[in-house]
Scaffold this active site. Structure first.
Site, PDB file in Angstrom:
ATOM      1  CG  ASN A   1     -10.181  -0.151  -0.734  1.00 44.46           C
ATOM      2  OD1 ASN A   1      -9.427   0.810  -0.674  1.00 44.46           O
ATOM      3  ND2 ASN A   1      -9.756  -1.402  -0.615  1.00 44.46           N
TER       4      ASN A   1
ATOM      5  CB  THR B   1      -5.563  -0.683  -1.932  1.00 42.08           C
ATOM      6  OG1 THR B   1      -5.147  -2.028  -1.683  1.00 42.08           O
ATOM      7  CG2 THR B   1      -4.850  -0.156  -3.162  1.00 42.08           C
TER       8      THR B   1
ATOM      9  CG  ASP C   1      -1.792  -2.943  -3.891  1.00 40.19           C
ATOM     10  OD1 ASP C   1      -1.991  -3.470  -2.780  1.00 40.19           O
ATOM     11  OD2 ASP C   1      -2.575  -2.126  -4.415  1.00 40.19           O
TER      12      ASP C   1
ATOM     13  CG  ASP D   1      -1.006  -0.774  -0.865  1.00 43.91           C
ATOM     14  OD1 ASP D   1      -0.241  -1.766  -0.821  1.00 43.91           O
ATOM     15  OD2 ASP D   1      -2.123  -0.824  -1.414  1.00 43.91           O
ATOM     16  CG  HIS D   2      -1.978  -2.910   2.238  1.00 42.90           C
ATOM     17  ND1 HIS D   2      -1.850  -4.215   1.828  1.00 42.90           N
ATOM     18  CD2 HIS D   2      -2.662  -2.278   1.264  1.00 42.90           C
ATOM     19  CE1 HIS D   2      -2.449  -4.360   0.656  1.00 42.90           C
ATOM     20  NE2 HIS D   2      -2.943  -3.205   0.270  1.00 42.90           N
TER      21      HIS D   2
ATOM     22  CD  GLU E   1      -7.594   6.823 -13.817  1.00 43.31           C
ATOM     23  OE1 GLU E   1      -8.481   6.622 -14.658  1.00 43.31           O
ATOM     24  OE2 GLU E   1      -7.221   5.950 -13.000  1.00 43.31           O
TER      25      GLU E   1
ATOM     26  CG  HIS F   1      -4.652  -5.630   2.806  1.00 42.19           C
ATOM     27  ND1 HIS F   1      -5.241  -4.418   2.525  1.00 42.19           N
ATOM     28  CD2 HIS F   1      -4.731  -6.360   1.660  1.00 42.19           C
ATOM     29  CE1 HIS F   1      -5.619  -4.417   1.261  1.00 42.19           C
ATOM     30  NE2 HIS F   1      -5.334  -5.581   0.708  1.00 42.19           N
TER      31      HIS F   1
ATOM     32  CE1 TYR G   1      -4.654  -0.204 -12.076  1.00 36.56           C
ATOM     33  CE2 TYR G   1      -6.958  -0.899 -12.219  1.00 36.56           C
ATOM     34  CZ  TYR G   1      -5.632  -1.162 -11.902  1.00 36.56           C
ATOM     35  OH  TYR G   1      -5.280  -2.406 -11.434  1.00 36.56           O
TER      36      TYR G   1
HETATM   37 ZN   LIG Z   1      -3.227  -2.616  -1.594  1.00 39.37          ZN
END
Ligand SMILES: [Zn+2]
Length: 494
Positions: A170, A149, A112, A315-316, A216, A429, A232
């Site tokens: 998110n 993310t 990540d 992811d970024h 999940e 980000h 998680y």
């Molecule tokens: Zn992330």
């Protein structure tokens, strides 16, 4: 969705420009054909002068050939670490065959917030080994907008832009039901599209997820089966995650899942706290590299390292932010008051949903008037758009979950409701995906990835088709290009 939405950035189209190894192949072929022709000649009767000229030409050819070979050797050996075998990119034209596994297996790893360039901060011998013997996006992987993310992880596994897979942020609120989505929401209604684990199971194969946003969620044929789908828990040590993934390779060959995920929260975690240029990041990157080393080691011990396709991505990226780079919505009060209840998210994705009865176009126009007036601190670093008027390359319009007003914030700036006396620096980000600091990494290592090959940057929505292509299964419709895998992968044996 459908063919009409198979749009990609110009820079992400499979590019026909020759790659390094194709260049070298062409060069070798022309040199070889020239020298072969020349070698045919001595068997024919020659006049003395012709023979002398011919011998001279032959010598020049040999010297040129040796120089070219030496140059190619230096060129291709330079990026490999001392522990790596010499990449033989120039010799590869088809995929390598499996030695131990009965069918292709893809292990998708996410680190990540691994900003493109972090791999140069510190020695990363294990990541370097994957790069030297695999295929890398030379200038990084392009995330989708917003560069957050959950939207990005779910784009990677569905091949869909967030507007189409539904995870548009998110956190967000469904405008019809008023219900809120957060990163712990596992109801299938939020998660649209078909993630890879579902595609794989639909084809009668096994998938295993050691953490991935959306994994999940019990949806379609995916039931998140116990022991193949981890719930998680951020406190599970990274070593334990790696070892658990390795454990799947102790199963009988026919039982091994063909698609596996592995997720690490770092170096995103540190990046938010200290920004991208702190020694803490260096240490976090070194730790991720050790995990890759542990993984390679385990796969080698099981004799499957060369058989398993490893795709390592982030992811970024990450950029430094400081409180002096704040744009406060309250500073716009002379033009328009923006109550906090209208704001779905502040930064780096500003999303505003005014109540019904207030035209979003009026709100956007007044905000931009204030921001452009020169009287609002840092105002020039925020521009608001009606979502329909955002640049089309962002693909951020086709969902009613997306707020009517979206603000694009300048790199490293933050939007807050009011000014505070805080004076902190950190990292963030979520910005426009055209900003280079938002880029992350792509490395593919395995039988269908040429060794030592560099490919141009591409958007992460291409990865879904890449993986279904490696697994030789039919994927669900998505925003990726059907021809993309051919531009990156070695063709299979006929
Ligand atoms: Zn992330």
């Amino acid at each position: 969705m459908g063919s009409s939405s198979l749009t990609v950035l110009p820079s992400t189209k499979p590019t026909p420009i020759p790659t390094h190894e194709e260049d070298l192949q062409n060069q070798s072929t022309s040199l070889l054909s020239f020298s072969t022709d020349s070698l045919d000649c001595p068997s024919k009767p020659q006049k003395p002068t012709t023979t002398i000229i011919f011998i001279a030409l032959l010598l020049i050819t040999c010297v040129a050939l040796s120089a070219a070979t030496a140059f190619a050797f230096l060129f291709y050996s330079s990026p490999s670490s001392s522990s790596s075998p010499l990449p033989s990119a120039s010799l590869e034209s088809t995929a390598r065959s499996l030695k131990k596994l009965s069918k292709p297996v893809v292990l998708l790893i996410s680190s990540d917030g691994f900003r493109f360039g972090y791999q140069f901060k510190t020695p990363t011998p294990n990541i370097d080994r994957l790069i030297a013997n695999g295929t890398e996006a030379e200038k990084g992987l392009i995330p989708v907008f917003p560069t957050l993310t959950f939207p990005n992880h779910y784009s990677i596994v569905t091949g869909l832009y967030p507007a189409y897979h539904g995870i548009i942020n998110n956190y967000f609120v469904d405008p019809y039901t008023g219900e809120g989505f957060n990163m712990g929401s596992h109801e299938p209604k939020w998660w649209l599209g078909e993630p890879l684990w579902e595609t794989v199971v639909n084809h009668g194969f096994k998938a295993a997820t050691y953490f991935w946003p959306g994994s999940e969620v019990k949806k379609g044929s995916w039931s998140c089966p116990e022991s193949f789908c981890m719930n998680y828990n951020g406190s599970v040590p990274f070593e334990e995650r790696v070892d658990a993934v390795l454990g799947y390779f102790d199963m009988p060959t026919t039982e091994i899942p063909v698609f596996l995920t592995l997720y690490f929260e770092d170096p995103d975690h540190q990046g938010h706290q200290v920004g991208p240029d702190d020694p803490e990041i260096t240490e976090a990157v070194a730790r991720i590299d050790r995990m890759i080393g542990r993984l390679i080691d385990g796969l080698e011990k099981r004799g499957v390292f060369e058989d398993v396709t490893i795709i390592m991505v982030g992811d970024h990226g990450m950029v430094g932010t400081c409180d002096k780079k704040v744009i406060a919505l309250d500073d716009l009060a002379s033009w328009i008051e923006i109550p906090s209840q209208w704001v779905q998210s502040y930064s780096p994705l500003l999303a505003i949903r005014p109540p019904s009865g207030i035209a979003p176009s009026d709100v956007a126009a007044k905000m931009n008037e204030g921001l452009e007036s020169g009287k609002v601190d840092n105002g020039k670093n925020l521009k608001v758009y009606l979502k329909e008027e955002l640049p089309s390359r962002l693909h951020y319009v086709a969902s009613n979950r997306i707020s009517p007003i979206i603000g694009l914030i300048g790199e490293g700036f933050k939007v807050e409701q009011k000014r505070t006396k805080r004076n902190e620096c950190g990292g963030a980000h979520g910005y426009d995906n055209a900003i280079f600091s938002m880029r992350t990494i792509f490395i593919g290592h395995g039988p269908q990835f040429a060794r030592g090959r560099k490919v141009p940057s591409f958007e992460n929505i291409q990865i879904y088709n890449l993986i279904t292509s490696i697994l030789k299964i039919q994927g669900a419709p998505n925003n990726g290009s059907a021809s993309f895998p051919m531009s990156v992968l070695l063709p299979s044996h006929q």
